[in-house]
Design a protein around this motif. Structure first.
Motif, PDB file in Angstrom:
ATOM      1  N   SER A   1       0.837  -1.207   0.000  1.00 59.42           N
ATOM      2  CA  SER A   1       0.000   0.000   0.000  1.00 59.42           C
ATOM      3  C   SER A   1       0.862   1.243   0.000  1.00 59.42           C
ATOM      4  O   SER A   1       1.848   1.321   0.724  1.00 59.42           O
ATOM      5  CB  SER A   1      -0.909  -0.005   1.221  1.00 59.42           C
ATOM      6  OG  SER A   1      -1.778  -1.120   1.192  1.00 59.42           O
ATOM      7  N   THR A   2       0.448   2.212  -0.817  1.00 56.54           N
ATOM      8  CA  THR A   2       1.174   3.470  -0.915  1.00 56.54           C
ATOM      9  C   THR A   2       0.190   4.635  -0.956  1.00 56.54           C
ATOM     10  O   THR A   2      -0.976   4.473  -1.332  1.00 56.54           O
ATOM     11  CB  THR A   2       2.037   3.513  -2.187  1.00 56.54           C
ATOM     12  OG1 THR A   2       1.210   3.292  -3.333  1.00 56.54           O
ATOM     13  CG2 THR A   2       3.139   2.453  -2.138  1.00 56.54           C
ATOM     14  N   LEU A   3       0.688   5.792  -0.572  1.00 57.44           N
ATOM     15  CA  LEU A   3      -0.062   7.038  -0.660  1.00 57.44           C
ATOM     16  C   LEU A   3       0.829   8.065  -1.341  1.00 57.44           C
ATOM     17  O   LEU A   3       2.053   8.036  -1.169  1.00 57.44           O
ATOM     18  CB  LEU A   3      -0.456   7.534   0.732  1.00 57.44           C
ATOM     19  CG  LEU A   3      -1.376   6.645   1.574  1.00 57.44           C
ATOM     20  CD1 LEU A   3      -1.473   7.203   2.992  1.00 57.44           C
ATOM     21  CD2 LEU A   3      -2.743   6.539   0.938  1.00 57.44           C
ATOM     22  N   TYR A   4       0.206   9.001  -2.059  1.00 60.28           N
ATOM     23  CA  TYR A   4       0.967  10.044  -2.741  1.00 60.28           C
ATOM     24  C   TYR A   4       0.291  11.397  -2.557  1.00 60.28           C
ATOM     25  O   TYR A   4      -0.934  11.505  -2.511  1.00 60.28           O
ATOM     26  CB  TYR A   4       1.073   9.747  -4.239  1.00 60.28           C
ATOM     27  CG  TYR A   4       1.912   8.541  -4.557  1.00 60.28           C
ATOM     28  CD1 TYR A   4       1.335   7.294  -4.710  1.00 60.28           C
ATOM     29  CD2 TYR A   4       3.301   8.652  -4.656  1.00 60.28           C
ATOM     30  CE1 TYR A   4       2.111   6.169  -4.980  1.00 60.28           C
ATOM     31  CE2 TYR A   4       4.087   7.540  -4.928  1.00 60.28           C
ATOM     32  CZ  TYR A   4       3.487   6.307  -5.083  1.00 60.28           C
ATOM     33  OH  TYR A   4       4.268   5.206  -5.332  1.00 60.28           O
ATOM     34  N   GLY A   5       1.116  12.425  -2.491  1.00 61.82           N
ATOM     35  CA  GLY A   5       0.591  13.766  -2.526  1.00 61.82           C
ATOM     36  C   GLY A   5       0.076  14.095  -3.921  1.00 61.82           C
ATOM     37  O   GLY A   5       0.579  13.556  -4.918  1.00 61.82           O
ATOM     38  N   ASP A   6      -0.885  14.977  -3.990  1.00 63.40           N
ATOM     39  CA  ASP A   6      -1.509  15.289  -5.281  1.00 63.40           C
ATOM     40  C   ASP A   6      -0.502  15.823  -6.299  1.00 63.40           C
ATOM     41  O   ASP A   6      -0.617  15.548  -7.496  1.00 63.40           O
ATOM     42  CB  ASP A   6      -2.626  16.309  -5.081  1.00 63.40           C
ATOM     43  CG  ASP A   6      -3.838  15.719  -4.398  1.00 63.40           C
ATOM     44  OD1 ASP A   6      -4.653  16.497  -3.866  1.00 63.40           O
ATOM     45  OD2 ASP A   6      -3.965  14.474  -4.381  1.00 63.40           O
TER      46      ASP A   6
END
Length: 123
Positions: A56-61
């Motif tokens: 799982s990963t998250l990114y800034g817009d």
């Protein structure tokens, strides 16, 4: 926990760089990891984060679709592949870690920080 970031440098717009962050901890696989950046005169900005397994990963817009975060638990290292770089990506990039595996957006989640590596993108 000590975090050592590296890989920054000067690149022209449209180019690529890969940052690395090596952690000096035996239980690295239990740490949520993240990258933040801070440009001169601006607040620290969330870039990307990754779960303990890397699934799982998250990114800034502002970096979605251009940056990729990954990790190698065997090497105690997290990476940030940065493509299609823009002058506005210029900043000091910091890696951060959290022991219980959380990997959210807020810098307040992360008690451990590296020293930062400077990325400069020229137009």
């Amino acid at each position: 926990v000590q975090l050592q970031a590296s890989g920054g440098g000067l690149v022209t717009a449209g180019g690529s760089l890969r940052l690395s962050c090596a952690a000096s901890v035996r239980t690295f696989r239990t740490y949520g990891m993240a990258w933040f950046r801070q440009a001169p005169g601006k607040e620290r900005e969330f870039v990307a984060s990754i779960s303990v397994t890397g699934v799982s990963t998250l990114y800034g817009d502002s970096v979605k679709g251009r940056y990729t975060i990954s990790r190698d638990n065997a090497r105690n290292t997290v990476y940030l592949q940065m493509n299609s770089l823009k002058p506005e990506d210029t900043a000091v990039y910091y890696c951060a870690a959290r022991r219980d595996g959380d990997y959210g957006y807020s810098p307040n989640l992360y008690p451990y920080w590296g020293q930062g590596t400077l990325v400069t993108v020229s137009s």
